[in-house]
Design a protein around this motif. Structure first.
Motif, PDB file in Angstrom:
ATOM      1  N   GLY A  10      -9.583  -0.932 -18.196  1.00  0.00           N
ATOM      2  CA  GLY A  10     -10.918  -0.693 -17.665  1.00  0.00           C
ATOM      3  C   GLY A  10     -11.384  -1.864 -16.827  1.00  0.00           C
ATOM      4  N   LEU A  11     -12.699  -2.053 -16.762  1.00  0.00           N
ATOM      5  CA  LEU A  11     -13.285  -3.150 -15.989  1.00  0.00           C
ATOM      6  C   LEU A  11     -13.473  -4.359 -16.887  1.00  0.00           C
ATOM      7  N   GLN A  12     -12.811  -5.455 -16.537  1.00  0.00           N
ATOM      8  CA  GLN A  12     -12.888  -6.641 -17.373  1.00  0.00           C
ATOM      9  C   GLN A  12     -13.268  -7.863 -16.552  1.00  0.00           C
ATOM     10  N   PHE A  13     -14.130  -8.677 -17.129  1.00  0.00           N
ATOM     11  CA  PHE A  13     -14.572  -9.918 -16.524  1.00  0.00           C
ATOM     12  C   PHE A  13     -13.438 -10.948 -16.558  1.00  0.00           C
ATOM     13  N   LEU A  14     -13.227 -11.607 -15.434  1.00  0.00           N
ATOM     14  CA  LEU A  14     -12.190 -12.633 -15.373  1.00  0.00           C
ATOM     15  C   LEU A  14     -12.777 -14.041 -15.404  1.00  0.00           C
ATOM     16  N   ILE A  15     -13.686 -14.330 -14.450  1.00  0.00           N
ATOM     17  CA  ILE A  15     -14.164 -15.696 -14.330  1.00  0.00           C
ATOM     18  C   ILE A  15     -15.456 -15.723 -13.526  1.00  0.00           C
ATOM     19  N   HIS A  16     -16.262 -16.777 -13.763  1.00  0.00           N
ATOM     20  CA  HIS A  16     -17.559 -16.935 -13.102  1.00  0.00           C
ATOM     21  C   HIS A  16     -17.662 -18.346 -12.535  1.00  0.00           C
ATOM     22  N   TYR A  17     -18.038 -18.442 -11.273  1.00  0.00           N
ATOM     23  CA  TYR A  17     -18.306 -19.730 -10.635  1.00  0.00           C
ATOM     24  C   TYR A  17     -19.749 -19.775 -10.167  1.00  0.00           C
ATOM     25  N   TYR A  18     -20.329 -20.943 -10.282  1.00  0.00           N
ATOM     26  CA  TYR A  18     -21.681 -21.147  -9.778  1.00  0.00           C
ATOM     27  C   TYR A  18     -21.684 -22.413  -8.932  1.00  0.00           C
ATOM     28  N   ASN A  19     -22.017 -22.269  -7.684  1.00  0.00           N
ATOM     29  CA  ASN A  19     -22.159 -23.394  -6.757  1.00  0.00           C
ATOM     30  C   ASN A  19     -20.961 -24.344  -6.822  1.00  0.00           C
ATOM     31  N   GLY A  20     -19.790 -23.769  -6.892  1.00  0.00           N
ATOM     32  CA  GLY A  20     -18.563 -24.551  -6.859  1.00  0.00           C
ATOM     33  C   GLY A  20     -18.001 -24.934  -8.213  1.00  0.00           C
ATOM     34  N   GLU A  21     -18.756 -24.686  -9.267  1.00  0.00           N
ATOM     35  CA  GLU A  21     -18.283 -25.085 -10.598  1.00  0.00           C
ATOM     36  C   GLU A  21     -17.966 -23.862 -11.452  1.00  0.00           C
ATOM     37  N   LYS A  22     -16.898 -23.965 -12.215  1.00  0.00           N
ATOM     38  CA  LYS A  22     -16.552 -22.894 -13.136  1.00  0.00           C
ATOM     39  C   LYS A  22     -17.544 -22.867 -14.276  1.00  0.00           C
ATOM     40  N   ARG A  23     -18.116 -21.682 -14.542  1.00  0.00           N
ATOM     41  CA  ARG A  23     -19.118 -21.566 -15.591  1.00  0.00           C
ATOM     42  C   ARG A  23     -18.584 -20.849 -16.822  1.00  0.00           C
ATOM     43  N   ALA A  24     -17.699 -19.906 -16.636  1.00  0.00           N
ATOM     44  CA  ALA A  24     -17.200 -19.150 -17.782  1.00  0.00           C
ATOM     45  C   ALA A  24     -15.884 -18.480 -17.431  1.00  0.00           C
ATOM     46  N   LYS A  25     -15.058 -18.343 -18.453  1.00  0.00           N
ATOM     47  CA  LYS A  25     -13.799 -17.625 -18.302  1.00  0.00           C
ATOM     48  C   LYS A  25     -13.792 -16.442 -19.240  1.00  0.00           C
ATOM     49  N   GLY A  26     -13.214 -15.360 -18.767  1.00  0.00           N
ATOM     50  CA  GLY A  26     -13.056 -14.182 -19.605  1.00  0.00           C
ATOM     51  C   GLY A  26     -11.590 -13.978 -19.905  1.00  0.00           C
ATOM     52  N   ASN A  27     -11.136 -12.733 -19.755  1.00  0.00           N
ATOM     53  CA  ASN A  27      -9.740 -12.411 -20.053  1.00  0.00           C
ATOM     54  C   ASN A  27      -8.837 -12.724 -18.872  1.00  0.00           C
ATOM     55  N   ILE A  28      -8.836 -13.957 -18.447  1.00  0.00           N
ATOM     56  CA  ILE A  28      -8.028 -14.332 -17.288  1.00  0.00           C
ATOM     57  C   ILE A  28      -6.740 -14.985 -17.751  1.00  0.00           C
ATOM     58  N   LEU A  29      -5.638 -14.492 -17.213  1.00  0.00           N
ATOM     59  CA  LEU A  29      -4.331 -15.023 -17.580  1.00  0.00           C
ATOM     60  C   LEU A  29      -4.154 -16.432 -17.012  1.00  0.00           C
TER      61      LEU A  29
END
Lengths: 113, 113
Positions: B42-61
């Motif tokens: 299905g639809l899965q969150f991988l990763i979030h960046y804010y203003n150049g910085e990584k904020r959160a990781k999801g199910n990213i290999l």
């Protein structure tokens, strides 16, 4: 953890029929709730949203009410059109620091003329 | 049109290869999110960046990585590709991390042969 459960499709309706797509959620805190629509071959479009209990989101004839007591956000439309044929996704926005969207599995709607 | 652009629209490659997907957020948005849509997950969150910085990781290999550049566009790098990586990859953007609405791009369809 947070999760979203949608009714399985496909849902097949005749034009002008009434539509309901069920969505229930599990979440800590008070998440925001969304319906996104994906037309064939396209990306996700925000259809409507609600950010707190008893809010009603509406757009293009579609409505959904945030029901905290039943943890539900069912999508309804009084009279569907062939052009409404698409996949509909219910989602919640995590209240955690990631702000990620958590999606249901999607419900395919097919409207026949 | 959401204002979020993604390139390329389609990508066909072989197992073991490396690809880069590109996303340009809406002009006023500082947050970029990557999602993967596959038939089995299905639809899965991988990763979030804010203003150049990584904020959160999801199910990213671990074979996948992302970055957001000073001009706020983002790239998702997928390496050592496997058949199971075939999916639609969506980018979404929002003005601030806590802003409710995420606007989605049209997606990049990756096919690994």
């Amino acid at each position: 953890g947070n999760s979203v459960t949608q009714m399985e499709g496909p849902v097949t309706l005749s034009e002008e029929a009434f539509l309901t797509i069920n969505c229930t959620y599990t979440a800590t805190g008070y998440p925001s709730l969304f319906w996104y629509v994906q037309y064939p071959g396209e990306g996700l479009q925000l259809l409507l949203k609600a950010t707190k209990a008893d809010d009603k989101g509406s757009n293009k004839g579609f409505e959904a009410t945030y029901r905290k007591e039943t943890t539900s956000f069912h999508l309804e439309k009084g009279s569907v059109q062939v052009s409404d044929s698409a996949v509909y996704f219910c989602a919640l926005k995590s209240t955690g620091s990631s702000y990620k969207l958590i999606f249901g599995s999607g419900t395919r709607l097919l409207v026949r003329p | 049109d959401s204002g979020v652009t993604q390139t390329p629209k389609h990508l066909i490659t072989a197992t073991g290869q490396r690809v880069t997907l590109r996303c340009s957020p809406r002009s006023e948005d500082l947050s970029v999110y990557w999602y993967q849509q596959s038939l089995d997950q299905g639809l899965q969150f991988l990763i979030h960046y804010y203003n150049g910085e990584k904020r959160a990781k999801g199910n990213i290999l671990e074979r996948f990585s992302a970055q957001q550049f000073p001009d706020l566009h983002s790239e998702l790098n997928l390496s050592s590709l496997e058949l199971g990586d075939s999916a639609l990859y969506f980018c979404a953007s929002s003005a601030l991390p806590g802003t409710d609405t995420q606007y989605f791009g049209p997606g990049t369809r990756l096919t690994v042969l």
